[in-house]
Design a protein around this motif. Structure first.
Motif, PDB file in Angstrom:
ATOM      1  N   VAL A  95       0.926  -1.025   0.128  1.00 46.94           N
ATOM      2  CA  VAL A  95       0.095  -0.090  -0.097  1.00 46.94           C
ATOM      3  C   VAL A  95       0.754   1.154   0.055  1.00 46.94           C
ATOM      4  CG1 VAL A  95      -1.620   1.303   1.304  1.00 46.94           C
ATOM      5  CG2 VAL A  95      -1.898  -1.162   1.213  1.00 46.94           C
ATOM      6  N   ARG A 102      -7.508   2.664  -4.102  1.00 48.74           N
ATOM      7  CA  ARG A 102      -8.791   2.199  -3.846  1.00 48.74           C
ATOM      8  C   ARG A 102      -9.022   0.986  -4.688  1.00 48.74           C
ATOM      9  NH1 ARG A 102     -12.518   7.542  -4.325  1.00 48.74           N
ATOM     10  NH2 ARG A 102     -11.529   8.820  -2.561  1.00 48.74           N
ATOM     11  N   VAL A 103      -9.859   0.100  -4.484  1.00 49.77           N
ATOM     12  CA  VAL A 103      -9.934  -1.416  -5.164  1.00 49.77           C
ATOM     13  C   VAL A 103     -11.417  -1.411  -5.643  1.00 49.77           C
ATOM     14  CG1 VAL A 103      -8.099  -2.677  -4.527  1.00 49.77           C
ATOM     15  CG2 VAL A 103     -10.312  -2.617  -3.013  1.00 49.77           C
ATOM     16  N   LEU A 137      -6.710  -1.734  -8.970  1.00 51.51           N
ATOM     17  CA  LEU A 137      -6.386  -0.744  -7.797  1.00 51.51           C
ATOM     18  C   LEU A 137      -6.073   0.660  -8.763  1.00 51.51           C
ATOM     19  CD1 LEU A 137      -4.051  -0.956  -4.949  1.00 51.51           C
ATOM     20  CD2 LEU A 137      -3.714   0.951  -6.657  1.00 51.51           C
ATOM     21  N   ILE A 183     -13.748  -7.694   1.534  1.00 55.67           N
ATOM     22  CA  ILE A 183     -12.687  -7.184   2.326  1.00 55.67           C
ATOM     23  C   ILE A 183     -12.553  -8.017   3.435  1.00 55.67           C
ATOM     24  CG2 ILE A 183     -11.250  -5.333   3.276  1.00 55.67           C
ATOM     25  CD1 ILE A 183     -11.457  -4.710   0.209  1.00 55.67           C
ATOM     26  N   LEU A 235      -8.565   1.011   0.091  1.00 58.35           N
ATOM     27  CA  LEU A 235      -7.546  -0.078   0.543  1.00 58.35           C
ATOM     28  C   LEU A 235      -6.407   0.209   1.504  1.00 58.35           C
ATOM     29  CD1 LEU A 235      -6.908  -3.020  -0.155  1.00 58.35           C
ATOM     30  CD2 LEU A 235      -4.912  -2.178  -1.618  1.00 58.35           C
ATOM     31  N   ARG A 236      -6.733  -0.552   2.709  1.00 55.34           N
ATOM     32  CA  ARG A 236      -5.789  -0.282   3.843  1.00 55.34           C
ATOM     33  C   ARG A 236      -4.850  -1.590   3.888  1.00 55.34           C
ATOM     34  NH1 ARG A 236      -6.986  -4.061   7.407  1.00 55.34           N
ATOM     35  NH2 ARG A 236      -9.358  -4.848   7.621  1.00 55.34           N
ATOM     36  N   ALA A 239      -5.129  -5.799   4.457  1.00 61.99           N
ATOM     37  CA  ALA A 239      -6.485  -6.174   4.045  1.00 61.99           C
ATOM     38  C   ALA A 239      -6.461  -7.112   2.848  1.00 61.99           C
ATOM     39  CB  ALA A 239      -7.278  -5.137   3.208  1.00 61.99           C
ATOM     40  N   VAL A 241      -8.298  -8.826  -0.389  1.00 62.59           N
ATOM     41  CA  VAL A 241      -9.384  -8.302  -1.152  1.00 62.59           C
ATOM     42  C   VAL A 241      -9.787  -9.444  -2.138  1.00 62.59           C
ATOM     43  CG1 VAL A 241      -9.982  -6.778  -2.670  1.00 62.59           C
ATOM     44  CG2 VAL A 241      -8.483  -5.864  -1.187  1.00 62.59           C
ATOM     45  N   ARG A 254      -3.793  -9.436  -1.680  1.00 59.80           N
ATOM     46  CA  ARG A 254      -3.475  -8.943  -0.312  1.00 59.80           C
ATOM     47  C   ARG A 254      -2.775  -7.745  -0.161  1.00 59.80           C
ATOM     48  NH1 ARG A 254      -4.503 -11.418   4.431  1.00 59.80           N
ATOM     49  NH2 ARG A 254      -4.951 -13.423   3.301  1.00 59.80           N
ATOM     50  N   ALA A 255      -3.134  -6.710   0.744  1.00 55.02           N
ATOM     51  CA  ALA A 255      -2.419  -5.398   0.807  1.00 55.02           C
ATOM     52  C   ALA A 255      -1.510  -5.538   1.788  1.00 55.02           C
ATOM     53  CB  ALA A 255      -3.383  -4.248   0.872  1.00 55.02           C
TER      54      ALA A 255
END
Length: 257
Positions: A95, A102-103, A137, A183, A235-236, A239, A241, A254-255
């Motif tokens: 990230v 954002r996703v 993303l 999420i 997206l944090r 997370a 997704v 995966r973030a």
């Protein structure tokens, strides 16, 4: 009359992406219109290609009313995808490499041949080899994720990264498939492929036509992202997704921090 500084604007956007630092909108100050914005986009991507990246596809933007409302613009747009943007299905990304990522869930097409601009809609059946669920993303390089239409076009339609799930044969109907964005196992967006211009195949036709107007033809083997079926979600770090598309399956990422 001197037009916008195409190279200079592209340089500012490349620097913003490289440094992860948002910049003010540019169009109003520089007199950037839609045609000039696509020239900036081409120059921006050309610089990425000079660094060793290669073009692998095309993406559509603002193909749903939800996305148009979310960002305050009202016209379908397109951008370019490079191999450096692609994340393996189930893979991870940092990230911290983005400004405000954002996703969103999408539908992806795999091109079997080079389509012609203005080709009849029926040509879709022979131009597309396979379809897959996907995640895009997006990451505007502008402060507060706020921009005009020329701004977002110049910024390569906020392209950041993308994931494509397993390819499968194109089903008979793509116009009303259920779509979920999850999420960490929780559903955060529910939509339908009907949100993508009524049918993702229409987005494909628009992409071929619009890119052709600016001298770009889609190539065999390219990925085509048809556009988001829901609004985008921030997206944090940490997370997981997952995008699920009825009949097509799922894609995930995966973030990391």
């Amino acid at each position: 009359m001197i037009g916008p500084d195409i190279a200079g604007i592209a340089g500012q956007l490349v620097a913003a992406a490289d440094s992860g630092t948002a910049i003010p909108q540019l169009a109003a100050e520089t007199g950037l219109d839609v045609d000039a914005a696509y020239a900036v986009q081409a120059e921006l991507v050309r610089r990425r290609l000079e660094r060793g990246e290669r073009l692998v596809g095309l993406k559509m933007g603002l193909t749903s009313k939800a996305k148009m409302a979310q960002v305050g613009v009202d016209e379908v747009i397109w951008g370019r995808l490079t191999d450096a943007m692609r994340i393996p299905d189930g893979g991870s990304l940092s990230v911290g490499d983005f400004i405000h990522p954002r996703v969103e869930p999408e539908v992806a097409f795999l091109l079997d041949r080079q389509p012609d601009p203005g080709e009849p809609v029926a040509g879709f059946a022979t131009a597309v080899r396979a379809v897959a669920p996907a995640i895009e993303l997006i990451d505007s390089r502008y402060a507060d994720f706020t921009f005009s239409l020329p701004d977002v076009i110049a910024d390569n339609t906020s392209a950041g990264a993308f994931v494509v799930g397993p390819w499968c044969p194109v089903p008979d109907g793509l116009d009303n498939l259920g779509v979920l964005l999850e999420i960490d196992g929780r559903v955060v967006q529910v939509g339908s492929t009907a949100a993508i211009l009524g049918d993702p195949r229409r987005a494909f036709d628009e992409g071929v036509r619009l890119a052709g107007q600016h001298g770009l033809r889609l190539r065999t083997g390219w990925v085509f992202l048809a556009g988001a079926a829901t609004a985008a979600v921030a997206l944090r770090p940490g997370a997981h997704v997952r995008a699920v598309v009825e009949k097509l399956g799922a894609a995930s990422l995966r973030a990391a921090a």
